[in-house]
Enzyme design. Sequence first.
Site, short mmCIF file in Angstrom:
data_model
loop_
_atom_site.label_atom_id
_atom_site.label_comp_id
_atom_site.label_asym_id
_atom_site.label_seq_id
_atom_site.Cartn_x
_atom_site.Cartn_y
_atom_site.Cartn_z
N TYR A 103 -90.29 70.04 -42.85
CA TYR A 103 -91.06 70.42 -41.67
C TYR A 103 -92.43 69.76 -41.77
O TYR A 103 -93.08 69.82 -42.82
CB TYR A 103 -91.24 71.95 -41.58
CG TYR A 103 -92.16 72.31 -40.43
CD1 TYR A 103 -91.63 72.55 -39.16
CD2 TYR A 103 -93.55 72.33 -40.59
CE1 TYR A 103 -92.48 72.81 -38.09
CE2 TYR A 103 -94.39 72.59 -39.52
CZ TYR A 103 -93.85 72.83 -38.28
OH TYR A 103 -94.68 73.06 -37.21
N GLU A 126 -95.43 67.69 -33.88
CA GLU A 126 -94.51 68.38 -34.78
C GLU A 126 -93.29 67.51 -35.01
O GLU A 126 -92.67 67.05 -34.05
CB GLU A 126 -94.08 69.73 -34.17
CG GLU A 126 -93.25 70.56 -35.14
CD GLU A 126 -92.78 71.87 -34.52
OE1 GLU A 126 -93.16 72.95 -34.99
OE2 GLU A 126 -92.02 71.81 -33.54
#
Length: 399
Positions: A109, A197
């Site tokens: 992530y 992101e």
Amino acid sequence: MDIHEYQAKEILSNFGVAVPQGALAYSPEQAAYRAREMGGSRWVVKAQVHAGGRGKAGGVKVCDSDAEIQSATEGMFGQKLITHQTGPEGKGIYRVYVEAAVPIEREIYLGFVLDRASQRVMIVASGEGGMEIEDISAERPDSIVRATVEPAVGLQEFQCREIAFALGIASGMVQQMVRTLQGCYRAFRDLDATMVEVNPLVITGDGRILALDAKMTFDDNALFRHPQISELRDKSQEDPRESRAADRGLSYVGLDGNIGCIVNGAGLAMATMDTIKLAGGEPANFLDIGGGATPERVAKAFRLVMSDKNVQAILVNIFAGINRCDWVAEGVVQALRENPVDVPVVVRLAGTNVEEGQKILAQSGLPLIRATTLNEAAERAVAAWRSDMKTNSNLRAVQ
Ligand code: GDP
Ligand code: MN
């Protein structure tokens, strides 16, 4: 403003971030053609909607032939994809992205956000990729690595290496990780993003680091200096009420209640919503019509608020500082004469020339409900909404 995954990938790739090979399609036939054109034997088709959680909702499908791509995308185009981020109404699928599938070894992530506490761009990373960051911070908070960027010097290589080591990236791949982090940071900074992101960032079986998914959000107030980003706006992904408002230069956020709000100033608009709730009602929207509050703006605001079918009463709350209540009152009267509304309207004016303003409202002959204080206005709006509901249900009963 949000953009699509394929657009974010194109931007990041221009900043040196490696992404899988992919192509965009507007129909199932085109999607199948794109895969043939690309070559290979396995592809991933991904619904392009402005929301995450597509994988779990059926918006990401791995396919082994172009026929499979055609049938998978036939089930996507024109449908609404409902994910935990879209709300129950979902978001329409009008584009799909076809990508060469990659052999995933690890999912990471990676997020870039504005950290208000430190007033810095903050990098958030975790070895638990593929999961949403909310779940990672709830279930594996210890896995999260954070770093803040000193704006005067930008993201430093040593910081990138520290992040890579903390994530356990093999030494031979650290340089790729540095390039990825710096590319994301530069894209964030140069384009006035508020969020980048990459989830997941993957390490492939053949030793590459690739952004498998990408999401970017931009600061609306800086779009004027990035025309190439403004052009990526996709109205099909926006709340239609909010895109209409943006087109008219009004700041509007749609909510689920029944009392429409027309207010000048963001702070006063927030206070108005709070007071409505305190009085037992639910606001239908946040709306800041700005300082000017000219008759044209007031008229636009009424049309916008009334385009929401749930609105059963309207509360106009204007504080005239630089403005003048008599002008605003003229605006309200003119707007309602030209476009009468069929719900009760409560008007509260305060500030410069308030007496003249009240007089104009009183003499207009319009069925306006007037109030002096904000509390009174909210109570009257809630009472008007309740009695309006009753009358309407009586009417329905009579019919
Ligand atoms: P999201 O659910 O909207 O965040 O969409 P993602 O693009 O993140 O895709 C969801 C998941 O699909 C990823 O976490 C991967 O596990 C999987 N996925 C996406 N692309 C590929 C690919 O090329 N190969 C494989 N094997 N899995 C993929
Ligand atoms: Mn994702």
